[in-house]
Design an enzyme around this catalytic site. Sequence first.
Site, PDB file in Angstrom:
ATOM      1  N   LYS A   9      28.568  43.870  44.682  1.00  0.00           N
ATOM      2  CA  LYS A   9      29.974  43.860  45.098  1.00  0.00           C
ATOM      3  C   LYS A   9      30.522  45.272  45.069  1.00  0.00           C
ATOM      4  O   LYS A   9      30.404  45.990  44.085  1.00  0.00           O
ATOM      5  CB  LYS A   9      30.789  42.949  44.172  1.00  0.00           C
ATOM      6  CG  LYS A   9      32.263  42.838  44.594  1.00  0.00           C
ATOM      7  CD  LYS A   9      33.128  43.859  43.879  1.00  0.00           C
ATOM      8  CE  LYS A   9      34.573  43.800  44.389  1.00  0.00           C
ATOM      9  NZ  LYS A   9      35.477  44.673  43.591  1.00  0.00           N
ATOM     10  N   GLY A  12      37.259  49.019  45.315  1.00  0.00           N
ATOM     11  CA  GLY A  12      37.947  50.124  44.657  1.00  0.00           C
ATOM     12  C   GLY A  12      37.932  51.407  45.476  1.00  0.00           C
ATOM     13  O   GLY A  12      37.819  51.396  46.703  1.00  0.00           O
ATOM     14  N   GLY A  44      41.150  46.500  48.428  1.00  0.00           N
ATOM     15  CA  GLY A  44      42.548  46.328  48.053  1.00  0.00           C
ATOM     16  C   GLY A  44      43.441  47.492  48.440  1.00  0.00           C
ATOM     17  O   GLY A  44      44.577  47.294  48.897  1.00  0.00           O
ATOM     18  N   ASP A 160      35.331  39.877  43.864  1.00  0.00           N
ATOM     19  CA  ASP A 160      34.421  39.603  42.749  1.00  0.00           C
ATOM     20  C   ASP A 160      34.006  38.137  42.747  1.00  0.00           C
ATOM     21  O   ASP A 160      32.826  37.809  42.553  1.00  0.00           O
ATOM     22  CB  ASP A 160      35.091  39.948  41.415  1.00  0.00           C
ATOM     23  CG  ASP A 160      35.300  41.441  41.239  1.00  0.00           C
ATOM     24  OD1 ASP A 160      34.334  42.194  41.421  1.00  0.00           O
ATOM     25  OD2 ASP A 160      36.428  41.855  40.925  1.00  0.00           O
ATOM     26  N   LYS A 215      37.009  39.958  37.254  1.00  0.00           N
ATOM     27  CA  LYS A 215      35.608  40.383  37.361  1.00  0.00           C
ATOM     28  C   LYS A 215      34.767  39.735  36.263  1.00  0.00           C
ATOM     29  O   LYS A 215      33.655  39.236  36.509  1.00  0.00           O
ATOM     30  CB  LYS A 215      35.539  41.908  37.247  1.00  0.00           C
ATOM     31  CG  LYS A 215      34.258  42.545  37.778  1.00  0.00           C
ATOM     32  CD  LYS A 215      34.317  44.057  37.659  1.00  0.00           C
ATOM     33  CE  LYS A 215      35.443  44.686  38.424  1.00  0.00           C
ATOM     34  NZ  LYS A 215      35.259  44.639  39.893  1.00  0.00           N
TER      35      LYS A 215
END
Length: 256
Positions: A9, A12, A44, A160, A215
């Site tokens: 994954k 960020g 995000g 996640d 997460k």
Amino acid sequence: MKTLPLVIKMGGRLLQERPALDALLAVCQQLKQQRPVVLVHGGGDQVDQWLAKFGFTTEKIDGQRVSPAEQMPVITGALDGAVNAELVSRAMLQHLNPVGLNLSAGSSLQFTVNKKLGAVGLAKANSPKLINLLLEQGFTPVFSSVGIGSEGQLLNVNADLAAAAICQLVQGELVLLTDVPGILDSQMQLIAELTPAGAAELVASGVIKGGMKVKLDAALETGMALQRNIIVAGWQQPENLLKLMQDEPVGTCILY
């Protein structure tokens, strides 16, 4: 030799730092010489930027984005459009043979709707047929964290949790990459190993919260379902992921 698919994954700041992204994808190419690789990404920061441009505000509850239905065309454009295409293009340069997909491609995952958060999907493994075909032919699936509900509605899925569901779908090994080296204690020191009981203590004391708790929940659920340890690691030193080939410790190992 391990042949379990490795589900990574990505999210960020990594997705906005091209040199770091390219370095990680180069490591993925090395990993792929020994086992299939599947990439799952969020985005995000990019979503925040797109929503702001369209005059929307962003709200989060317990580390997860509230996604009203009227925002979903923008969120989908950012995640399933811009970010996925960028990641596929960079993966092509590393000869990963990538295929960009959303989570509903081939009915891979199915969803219930978390109405408290709006058009947000809770993912569950469904059909591994498409992803297995791609892996058998040497492709690298690159999943955005967008799904489609049973009524055809676009759904935002926490990346996640999406990666956890994909990992359960392919019965693979899960690595959740983050902006920090792993899960940190109250003194901001890396925790090398974490049991479910230890995790519960860190959550109760407020050390783990927000996005990291999401997460952690994804890791614990996947570890329990697959009876397999899960890795939470930083993306800043992607070469550390090669240690997985030698069963050496990387980041935080969450024990099932």
